[in-house]
Design a protein around this motif. Structure first.
Motif, mmCIF file in Angstrom:
data_model
loop_
_atom_site.group_PDB
_atom_site.id
_atom_site.type_symbol
_atom_site.label_atom_id
_atom_site.label_comp_id
_atom_site.label_asym_id
_atom_site.label_seq_id
_atom_site.Cartn_x
_atom_site.Cartn_y
_atom_site.Cartn_z
ATOM 1 N N ASP A 83 22.017 61.172 92.667
ATOM 2 C CA ASP A 83 20.716 61.193 91.988
ATOM 3 C C ASP A 83 19.675 61.933 92.818
ATOM 4 O O ASP A 83 18.867 62.698 92.274
ATOM 5 N N VAL A 84 19.683 61.708 94.124
ATOM 6 C CA VAL A 84 18.760 62.435 95.003
ATOM 7 C C VAL A 84 19.052 63.931 94.958
ATOM 8 O O VAL A 84 18.137 64.758 94.953
ATOM 9 N N THR A 85 20.325 64.278 94.901
ATOM 10 C CA THR A 85 20.707 65.689 94.827
ATOM 11 C C THR A 85 20.152 66.338 93.563
ATOM 12 O O THR A 85 19.626 67.466 93.598
ATOM 13 N N ILE A 86 20.243 65.637 92.439
ATOM 14 C CA ILE A 86 19.675 66.158 91.175
ATOM 15 C C ILE A 86 18.160 66.302 91.299
ATOM 16 O O ILE A 86 17.576 67.326 90.914
ATOM 17 N N MET A 87 17.518 65.269 91.836
ATOM 18 C CA MET A 87 16.060 65.298 91.979
ATOM 19 C C MET A 87 15.624 66.467 92.855
ATOM 20 O O MET A 87 14.660 67.167 92.545
ATOM 21 N N ARG A 88 16.362 66.688 93.949
ATOM 22 C CA ARG A 88 15.991 67.792 94.840
ATOM 23 C C ARG A 88 16.237 69.141 94.179
ATOM 24 O O ARG A 88 15.486 70.099 94.407
ATOM 25 N N GLN A 89 17.244 69.216 93.343
ATOM 26 C CA GLN A 89 17.553 70.486 92.667
ATOM 27 C C GLN A 89 16.482 70.859 91.646
ATOM 28 O O GLN A 89 16.121 72.031 91.520
ATOM 29 N N TYR A 90 15.945 69.869 90.928
ATOM 30 C CA TYR A 90 15.071 70.166 89.798
ATOM 31 C C TYR A 90 13.583 69.948 90.079
ATOM 32 O O TYR A 90 12.741 70.452 89.329
ATOM 33 N N ALA A 91 13.245 69.209 91.131
ATOM 34 C CA ALA A 91 11.830 69.018 91.471
ATOM 35 C C ALA A 91 11.352 70.171 92.348
ATOM 36 O O ALA A 91 12.102 70.702 93.171
ATOM 37 N N ASP A 92 10.111 70.559 92.164
ATOM 38 C CA ASP A 92 9.536 71.612 92.993
ATOM 39 C C ASP A 92 9.601 71.227 94.467
ATOM 40 O O ASP A 92 9.535 70.033 94.823
ATOM 41 N N GLU A 93 9.663 72.236 95.314
ATOM 42 C CA GLU A 93 9.815 72.009 96.751
ATOM 43 C C GLU A 93 8.673 71.178 97.329
ATOM 44 O O GLU A 93 8.864 70.397 98.264
ATOM 45 N N GLY A 94 7.478 71.322 96.770
ATOM 46 C CA GLY A 94 6.320 70.598 97.297
ATOM 47 C C GLY A 94 6.310 69.113 96.980
ATOM 48 O O GLY A 94 5.489 68.371 97.530
ATOM 49 N N ILE A 95 7.189 68.670 96.087
ATOM 50 C CA ILE A 95 7.291 67.254 95.745
ATOM 51 C C ILE A 95 8.374 66.623 96.610
ATOM 52 O O ILE A 95 9.528 67.047 96.582
ATOM 53 N N GLN A 96 8.012 65.623 97.380
ATOM 54 C CA GLN A 96 8.974 64.966 98.248
ATOM 55 C C GLN A 96 9.737 63.886 97.487
ATOM 56 O O GLN A 96 9.341 63.466 96.394
ATOM 57 N N ILE A 97 10.836 63.432 98.074
ATOM 58 C CA ILE A 97 11.697 62.439 97.437
ATOM 59 C C ILE A 97 11.825 61.215 98.327
ATOM 60 O O ILE A 97 12.082 61.332 99.537
ATOM 61 N N LYS A 98 11.632 60.053 97.718
ATOM 62 C CA LYS A 98 11.867 58.785 98.405
ATOM 63 C C LYS A 98 13.108 58.137 97.802
ATOM 64 O O LYS A 98 13.208 57.963 96.590
ATOM 65 N N ALA A 99 14.043 57.772 98.677
ATOM 66 C CA ALA A 99 15.234 57.032 98.262
ATOM 67 C C ALA A 99 15.063 55.579 98.674
ATOM 68 O O ALA A 99 14.668 55.301 99.808
ATOM 69 N N SER A 100 15.352 54.677 97.750
ATOM 70 C CA SER A 100 15.204 53.260 98.071
ATOM 71 C C SER A 100 16.200 52.441 97.267
ATOM 72 O O SER A 100 16.630 52.851 96.196
ATOM 73 N N GLY A 101 16.551 51.292 97.828
ATOM 74 C CA GLY A 101 17.477 50.395 97.156
ATOM 75 C C GLY A 101 18.861 50.456 97.764
ATOM 76 O O GLY A 101 19.603 51.414 97.526
ATOM 77 N N GLY A 102 19.185 49.475 98.600
ATOM 78 C CA GLY A 102 20.538 49.361 99.143
ATOM 79 C C GLY A 102 20.829 50.192 100.375
ATOM 80 O O GLY A 102 21.985 50.284 100.801
#
Length: 231
Positions: free
Chosen positions: A175-194
């Protein structure tokens, strides 16, 4: 990000030290605040009733209070979410994580999702508070994750986030891989849960996350300290 040369302090600053259980006391909040200051985490991530208490406990440090808005279901009205966001900021939140309205996403009411995101992100931006949009990816198709990323590209929150930790499962690498592929570079990603180990922490950074929400922050930093000591 050069993962091979991360210092311990850099690892700690990528962690939102999280306590979201409903059955906690002021002593629990005080404990997490003290540990967050000791280890240098980025935030203490809590439900909103404890914001004022934790803000005072963190006084004099650079650790922020991270408020969970419409948590964990996201099924509040837009007006309620906006009020809760503003109230959290007034009480001392330096970052806000809000849950999208899953019903409206499943209804394909993308205009609503966009309006909701724009409204909350704008409140955060006006008060110079970091905004994070929780997708709750365990309930989403790939197409829905991509659609949310595209909406985020228009609104530009600071972060998009995988999970509340209260869903059917938490963060997944795919899911993080998809988010990083489709979200603009300036938007950061937080992973949480488990995410409970250094190995998992590093795997999510490699996938594109730059912030990790976890209740195992102390354990992860200690593991990294030991790793650096053994090199």
């Amino acid at each position: 990000m050069d993962l091979d040369n991360l210092q311990v302090k850099h690892v700690a600053k990528m962690i939102d030290n999280t306590v979201l259980k409903p059955f906690i006391s002021n002593d629990d909040w005080l404990d997490i605040c003290q540990k967050s200051m000791t280890y240098g985490f980025k935030t203490v991530a809590i439900n909103n009733a404890g914001i004022a208490f934790c803000k005072k406990a963190l006084e004099g440090s650079d650790v922020l209070v991270d408020a969970a808005v419409s948590f964990p279901l996201g099924q509040c009205t837009l007006e309620t979410k906006c009020f809760e966001t503003l109230d959290a900021i007034k009480k001392g939140a330096g970052e806000v994580d809000y849950v999208i309205n899953m019903v409206e996403l499943k209804n394909k009411n993308h205009d609503y999702i966009k309006k909701e995101m724009a409204s909350i992100v704008d409140i955060c931006r006006q008060h110079q508070v970091v905004s994070k949009v929780i997708f709750e990816t365990c309930y989403l198709t790939k197409e829905e994750i991509v659609q949310l990323c595209q909406i985020a590209n228009d609104i530009k929150p600071d972060f998009i986030k995988t999970s509340t930790g209260f869903g059917e499962y938490g963060a997944r690498i795919e899911d993080v891989t998809i988010m990083r592929q489709y979200a603009d570079e300036g938007i950061q990603i937080k992973a949480s849960g488990g995410i409970r180990s250094l190995r998992e922490f590093m795997a999510f950074l490699e996938a594109g996350a730059t912030r990790i929400g976890t209740s195992s922050g102390v354990k992860i930093v200690k593991e990294y300290q030991q790793l650096k000591h053994n090199l």
